[in-house]
Scaffold this active site. Structure first.
Site, PDB file in Angstrom:
ATOM      1  CE  LYS A  40      -0.326  -0.196   4.999  1.00 38.92           C
ATOM      2  NZ  LYS A  40      -0.990  -0.892   6.102  1.00 38.92           N
ATOM      3  NE  ARG A 159      -7.253   0.752  10.902  1.00 39.41           N
ATOM      4  CZ  ARG A 159      -6.022   0.523  10.471  1.00 39.41           C
ATOM      5  NH1 ARG A 159      -5.087   1.471  10.575  1.00 39.41           N
ATOM      6  NH2 ARG A 159      -5.687  -0.622   9.924  1.00 39.41           N
ATOM      7  CG  HIS A 188      -4.443  -4.510  11.378  1.00 37.12           C
ATOM      8  ND1 HIS A 188      -3.275  -5.110  10.952  1.00 37.12           N
ATOM      9  CD2 HIS A 188      -4.171  -3.179  11.396  1.00 37.12           C
ATOM     10  CE1 HIS A 188      -2.351  -4.181  10.725  1.00 37.12           C
ATOM     11  NE2 HIS A 188      -2.873  -3.008  10.997  1.00 37.12           N
ATOM     12  NE  ARG A 244      -3.076  -8.205   7.312  1.00 39.10           N
ATOM     13  CZ  ARG A 244      -3.794  -8.558   8.384  1.00 39.10           C
ATOM     14  NH1 ARG A 244      -4.498  -9.661   8.385  1.00 39.10           N
ATOM     15  NH2 ARG A 244      -3.797  -7.768   9.451  1.00 39.10           N
ATOM     16  CE1 TYR A 287      12.674  31.365   4.656  1.00 41.38           C
ATOM     17  CE2 TYR A 287      12.908  28.972   4.409  1.00 41.38           C
ATOM     18  CZ  TYR A 287      12.654  30.223   3.861  1.00 41.38           C
ATOM     19  OH  TYR A 287      12.391  30.335   2.534  1.00 41.38           O
ATOM     20  CB  CYS A 334      14.376  25.456   3.262  1.00 39.03           C
ATOM     21  SG  CYS A 334      15.622  26.273   4.278  1.00 39.03           S
ATOM     22  CG  ASP A 336      12.303  23.986  -2.843  1.00 39.68           C
ATOM     23  OD1 ASP A 336      11.425  23.131  -2.988  1.00 39.68           O
ATOM     24  OD2 ASP A 336      12.089  25.218  -2.902  1.00 39.68           O
TER      25      ASP A 336
HETATM   26  C1  LIG Z   1      -0.245  -1.903   6.655  1.00 38.02           C
HETATM   27  C2  LIG Z   1      -0.866  -3.151   7.058  1.00 38.02           C
HETATM   28  C3  LIG Z   1      -0.100  -4.303   7.242  1.00 38.02           C
HETATM   29  C4  LIG Z   1       1.414  -4.303   7.189  1.00 38.02           C
HETATM   30  O1  LIG Z   1       1.937  -3.692   8.345  1.00 38.02           O
HETATM   31  P1  LIG Z   1       3.502  -3.692   8.654  1.00 38.02           P
HETATM   32  O2  LIG Z   1       3.592  -3.184  10.043  1.00 38.02           O
HETATM   33  O3  LIG Z   1       4.130  -2.769   7.672  1.00 38.02           O
HETATM   34  O4  LIG Z   1       3.979  -5.079   8.505  1.00 38.02           O
HETATM   35  C5  LIG Z   1      -0.771  -5.487   7.513  1.00 38.02           C
HETATM   36  N1  LIG Z   1      -2.122  -5.523   7.594  1.00 38.02           N
HETATM   37  C6  LIG Z   1      -2.882  -4.422   7.454  1.00 38.02           C
HETATM   38  C7  LIG Z   1      -4.363  -4.532   7.561  1.00 38.02           C
HETATM   39  C8  LIG Z   1      -2.289  -3.203   7.188  1.00 38.02           C
HETATM   40  O5  LIG Z   1      -3.050  -2.114   7.032  1.00 38.02           O
END
Ligand SMILES: *Cc1c(COP(=O)(O)O)cnc(C)c1O
Length: 400
Positions: A40, A159, A188, A244, A287, A334, A336
């Site tokens: 992602k 979530r 998750h 995952r 700055y 800054c 750039d």
């Molecule tokens: C981003 C994400 C992951 C991967 O997480 P990492 O900490 O980068 O391994 C796995 N499952 C879900 C649902 C996520 O949103």
């Protein structure tokens, strides 16, 4: 045209990291879980198309992305393996799911309704355009009028996902749909990277109770998955059928965890000094004229700033590498440009600066920069700007 600031992405490192994770997962006993490689957010800033194809080549079972649009980018790049979409789809244009053969997540009742309605429409033969750039579909969704999905359960993160304690009310409706097929169920973890937090185990136990109860609600998924990088490192019990990982694939262990895996950071950030100048005692730079020097200093200007994803908090806290030596970021980051203090060094315009990565004996990692400024490496990776060209390293050769 090549700007002096570039990100080098080592695809061989990503492939080797996947191999290393697979080795870690292989148990002498039963069958090892397979890997859903998370790409992602443009593959955590590394470039979704290149990274997605590399991971497919290296044997990932599936890719995962945040939304339909990201899935379409992967298919257009030529990815053939299944692609899981994590995001909520309640308000999305769902055509891409069908035209690009994506595997959506059912994570809310609205998403379920919308997906079922769209699948019904397709099954009844209503065509809604087609994309000529589409690569030939893999047969796994074409063979059935049911849309194959993964179901997400909220076991405590609050979530997305169906609440673990309310499933008798929410799931039977989904189970009844003749247009949805729930291939997998997943959850998750909210605290996988906090080894002492009790919620991790609670979530695991809730997930297992849910999995046991699903058949009584009319849902019989073939697969289960739960573990992100941190979870797969810390607890074999949450490996299930798939894991995952995201961050680990890019060669970074989620802080504060440690690991014995041999991972190689895939992304490094390089620039070149564009100007060197002397600063007198009592003067400041950038700055706000911070970093007032009590003695003459030599300042080098690096042509990368917060528009490129560098963080303003790096000034006064982070370092860069010049001639293999760590030099402090001074003044202000800054839009750039950024200033570094190279006092006492023999440097000239054109000299290489490593913002993140290795140079000579020096090394600065994303974890270090993130810790120095009070954030996580995930955020820094995703923010590597669109202005920065990615150069891909594969099989000892750079290509752009
Ligand atoms: C981003 C994400 C992951 C991967 O997480 P990492 O900490 O980068 O391994 C796995 N499952 C879900 C649902 C996520 O949103």
């Amino acid at each position: 045209m090549i700007r002096p600031t570039v990100a080098r992405v080592d695809l061989a490192a990503i492939e080797s990291n996947l191999g290393e994770i697979q080795r870690f997962l292989s148990t002498p006993a039963g069958s090892a879980p397979r890997v859903i490689a998370v790409v992602k957010a443009n593959a955590y800033g590394h470039g979704a198309s290149e990274v997605g194809l590399a991971l497919e080549r290296a044997g990932a079972a599936m890719l995962a992305c945040a939304d339909i649009e990201e899935g379409v980018v992967l298919r257009r790049a030529g990815v053939q393996i299944p692609i899981l979409v994590f995001g909520a789809l309640g308000i999305s244009d769902l055509d891409g799911v069908f035209e690009y053969d994506l595997t959506p997540t059912i994570s809310t009742p609205t998403a379920a309704e919308n997906l079922a309605a769209a699948a019904a429409k397709r099954a009844k033969g209503v065509r809604v355009g087609s994309d000529p750039t589409l690569t030939p579909l893999s047969p796994h969704s074409a063979s059935s009028r049911r849309l194959r999905c993964h179901l997400k359960i909220d076991t405590g993160m609050n979530r997305l996902g169906f609440r673990h304690d309310n499933l008798a009310r929410t799931l039977p409706e989904i189970a009844k749909s003749e247009y949805l097929q729930i291939d997998a169920v997943y959850t998750h973890f909210a605290t996988a990277d906090e080894p002492e937090h009790p919620a991790f185990n609670e979530q695991r136990e809730r997930f297992e109770r849910v999995c046991a109860a699903l058949p009584s609600l009319g849902i019989t998924p073939t697969f289960r998955h739960a573990a992100n990088s941190a979870a797969l490192l810390r607890d074999e019990r949450v490996w299930y059928d798939f894991v995952r990982p995201g961050l680990l694939l890019y060669g970074i262990v989620p802080p504060p965890l440690a690991s014995t895996l041999t991972l190689r950071p895939a992304l490094s950030l390089h620039s070149r000094i564009v100007h060197v100048k002397g600063m007198r005692a009592g003067e400041g730079t950038g700055y706000g004229l911070r970093s007032v020097a009590d003695a003459p200093r030599t300042i080098a200007i690096v042509p990368a700033g917060y528009a490129d994803g560098l963080d303003r908090r790096m000034a006064g806290h982070a370092f860069m590498l010049v001639r293999g030596k760590r030099v402090p970021v001074v003044g202000s980051v800054c839009m750039d440009m950024t200033m570094i203090d190279v006092t006492g060094m023999d440097v000239a315009p054109g000299d290489e600066v490593v913002i993140v990565g290795q140079q000579g004996d020096g090394e600065i990692g994303m974890r270090e920069v993130a810790a120095a400024i009070g954030t996580i490496p995930y955020e820094l990776l995703c923010r590597v700007g669109t202005r920065i060209e990615r150069h891909y390293l594969a099989a000892e050769r750079f290509s752009t």
